[in-house]
Motif scaffolding. Sequence first.
Motif, PDB file in Angstrom:
ATOM      1  N   VAL A 162       0.682  -1.318   0.188  1.00 13.46           N
ATOM      2  CA  VAL A 162      -0.445   0.060   0.134  1.00 13.46           C
ATOM      3  C   VAL A 162       0.847   1.426   0.298  1.00 13.46           C
ATOM      4  CG1 VAL A 162      -1.606   1.238   1.331  1.00 13.46           C
ATOM      5  CG2 VAL A 162      -2.000  -1.430   1.486  1.00 13.46           C
ATOM      6  N   LEU A 163       0.938   2.007  -0.609  1.00  9.00           N
ATOM      7  CA  LEU A 163       1.269   3.508  -1.117  1.00  9.00           C
ATOM      8  C   LEU A 163       0.517   4.407  -0.683  1.00  9.00           C
ATOM      9  CD1 LEU A 163       3.513   2.490  -4.333  1.00  9.00           C
ATOM     10  CD2 LEU A 163       4.300   2.292  -2.536  1.00  9.00           C
ATOM     11  N   TYR A 164       0.570   5.519   0.271  1.00  8.04           N
ATOM     12  CA  TYR A 164       0.092   6.842   0.263  1.00  8.04           C
ATOM     13  C   TYR A 164       0.281   7.661  -1.106  1.00  8.04           C
ATOM     14  CZ  TYR A 164      -0.364   5.926   5.081  1.00  8.04           C
ATOM     15  OH  TYR A 164      -0.914   5.048   6.695  1.00  8.04           O
ATOM     16  N   ASP A 165      -0.766   8.832  -1.274  1.00  8.23           N
ATOM     17  CA  ASP A 165      -1.101   9.015  -2.462  1.00  8.23           C
ATOM     18  C   ASP A 165      -0.186  10.381  -2.407  1.00  8.23           C
ATOM     19  OD1 ASP A 165      -2.273  10.304  -0.885  1.00  8.23           O
ATOM     20  OD2 ASP A 165      -4.374  10.861  -1.468  1.00  8.23           O
ATOM     21  N   THR A 166       0.467  10.629  -1.120  1.00  6.32           N
ATOM     22  CA  THR A 166       1.124  11.404  -1.142  1.00  6.32           C
ATOM     23  C   THR A 166       2.436  10.840  -1.098  1.00  6.32           C
ATOM     24  OG1 THR A 166       1.192  10.869   1.178  1.00  6.32           O
ATOM     25  CG2 THR A 166      -0.184  12.321   1.182  1.00  6.32           C
ATOM     26  N   LEU A 167       2.571  10.136  -1.339  1.00  5.16           N
ATOM     27  CA  LEU A 167       4.008   9.298  -1.624  1.00  5.16           C
ATOM     28  C   LEU A 167       3.832   9.472  -2.956  1.00  5.16           C
ATOM     29  CD1 LEU A 167       6.813   7.768  -0.440  1.00  5.16           C
ATOM     30  CD2 LEU A 167       5.738   6.015  -1.103  1.00  5.16           C
ATOM     31  N   LEU A 168       3.360   8.984  -3.835  1.00  2.24           N
ATOM     32  CA  LEU A 168       3.361   9.402  -4.944  1.00  2.24           C
ATOM     33  C   LEU A 168       3.263  10.600  -5.732  1.00  2.24           C
ATOM     34  CD1 LEU A 168       0.566   6.455  -5.874  1.00  2.24           C
ATOM     35  CD2 LEU A 168       2.627   6.110  -6.327  1.00  2.24           C
ATOM     36  N   ASP A 169       2.584  11.239  -4.889  1.00  2.76           N
ATOM     37  CA  ASP A 169       2.804  12.834  -5.503  1.00  2.76           C
ATOM     38  C   ASP A 169       4.506  13.787  -5.316  1.00  2.76           C
ATOM     39  OD1 ASP A 169       0.052  13.103  -5.924  1.00  2.76           O
ATOM     40  OD2 ASP A 169      -0.651  13.618  -3.833  1.00  2.76           O
ATOM     41  N   GLN A 170       4.745  13.272  -4.407  1.00  3.51           N
ATOM     42  CA  GLN A 170       6.583  13.867  -3.948  1.00  3.51           C
ATOM     43  C   GLN A 170       7.543  12.786  -4.427  1.00  3.51           C
ATOM     44  OE1 GLN A 170       5.979  13.920   0.592  1.00  3.51           O
ATOM     45  NE2 GLN A 170       4.580  14.973   0.778  1.00  3.51           N
ATOM     46  N   HIS A 171       7.184  11.801  -4.693  1.00  6.97           N
ATOM     47  CA  HIS A 171       8.665  11.289  -5.388  1.00  6.97           C
ATOM     48  C   HIS A 171       8.300  10.956  -6.880  1.00  6.97           C
ATOM     49  CE1 HIS A 171       9.718  10.845  -1.283  1.00  6.97           C
ATOM     50  NE2 HIS A 171       9.165  11.179  -1.229  1.00  6.97           N
ATOM     51  N   PRO A 172       9.516  10.468  -7.377  1.00  5.47           N
ATOM     52  CA  PRO A 172       9.239   9.897  -8.834  1.00  5.47           C
ATOM     53  C   PRO A 172       9.248   8.341  -9.216  1.00  5.47           C
ATOM     54  CG  PRO A 172      11.798  10.263  -8.504  1.00  5.47           C
ATOM     55  CD  PRO A 172      10.558  10.989  -7.218  1.00  5.47           C
ATOM     56  N   PRO A 173       8.806   7.626 -10.331  1.00  5.50           N
ATOM     57  CA  PRO A 173       8.646   6.204  -9.735  1.00  5.50           C
ATOM     58  C   PRO A 173       9.641   5.103  -9.718  1.00  5.50           C
ATOM     59  CG  PRO A 173       7.816   7.212 -11.924  1.00  5.50           C
ATOM     60  CD  PRO A 173       8.841   8.367 -11.037  1.00  5.50           C
ATOM     61  N   ASP A 174      11.211   5.810  -9.965  1.00  2.47           N
ATOM     62  CA  ASP A 174      12.375   5.460  -9.013  1.00  2.47           C
ATOM     63  C   ASP A 174      12.673   5.332  -7.821  1.00  2.47           C
ATOM     64  OD1 ASP A 174      13.308   4.080 -12.497  1.00  2.47           O
ATOM     65  OD2 ASP A 174      14.714   5.598 -12.402  1.00  2.47           O
ATOM     66  N   GLU A 175      12.432   6.308  -6.956  1.00  4.56           N
ATOM     67  CA  GLU A 175      12.027   6.553  -5.747  1.00  4.56           C
ATOM     68  C   GLU A 175      10.900   5.369  -4.632  1.00  4.56           C
ATOM     69  OE1 GLU A 175      12.633  10.431  -4.072  1.00  4.56           O
ATOM     70  OE2 GLU A 175      14.048  10.800  -5.244  1.00  4.56           O
ATOM     71  N   LEU A 176      10.059   5.666  -5.875  1.00  2.87           N
ATOM     72  CA  LEU A 176       9.387   4.803  -4.936  1.00  2.87           C
ATOM     73  C   LEU A 176       9.363   3.642  -5.407  1.00  2.87           C
ATOM     74  CD1 LEU A 176       6.838   6.588  -7.113  1.00  2.87           C
ATOM     75  CD2 LEU A 176       6.594   6.313  -4.442  1.00  2.87           C
ATOM     76  N   VAL A 177      10.364   3.216  -6.334  1.00  2.00           N
ATOM     77  CA  VAL A 177      10.401   1.364  -6.618  1.00  2.00           C
ATOM     78  C   VAL A 177      11.170   1.289  -4.625  1.00  2.00           C
ATOM     79  CG1 VAL A 177      12.000  -0.169  -7.514  1.00  2.00           C
ATOM     80  CG2 VAL A 177      10.266   1.690  -8.810  1.00  2.00           C
ATOM     81  N   ALA A 178      12.275   2.101  -5.180  1.00  2.00           N
ATOM     82  CA  ALA A 178      13.302   2.113  -3.693  1.00  2.00           C
ATOM     83  C   ALA A 178      12.294   1.863  -2.684  1.00  2.00           C
ATOM     84  CB  ALA A 178      14.519   3.503  -4.169  1.00  2.00           C
TER      85      ALA A 178
END
Length: 155
Positions: free
Chosen positions: A98-114
């Motif tokens: 589960v990813l928070y929408d705030t996380l998606l708004d603040q980080h690019p895809p490569d950081e989200l993979v991290a």
Amino acid sequence: MLLVFLWLIHQMGADFWWQFWIIAAAFMVMINLFYTAWILPLFNKLTPLDEGDLKSKILHYAQSVDFPLDNIFVIDGSKRSSKANAFFFWFWQKEKVVLYDTLLDQHPPDELVAVLAHEVGHYKKKHILWSMFLSVVQVGLMLFLLAQFIFFRKI
């Protein structure tokens, strides 16, 4: 739970602690098992992550580290907080990230993979199971000590 706790103290005296420990441990396990399915949807909306670059990168990473990922969800955490967060849930071969929408708004895809790699690390190192085990032990110890203080026993 409080009623059961007080009733056991009244009925069992100083030996209440181990019976309430069993009840509390069962409650803790059940809450953790059904949190994302029953409790979380009461307060937040979980939606599957849309198809696209982010989802394909996440799935590619999960496959590359042999992580069986079935479900990736986005939670509407921004309605309560601006904190960027994510968590992982596992129960009987059903992995859920589960990813928070705030996380998606603040980080690019490569950081989200991290971020996902961090969550996978918790899974691979069995942090979730160890955390649950240590929590149950801690509750048992605290109940034992409470019984000693309530009934003025020497340890």
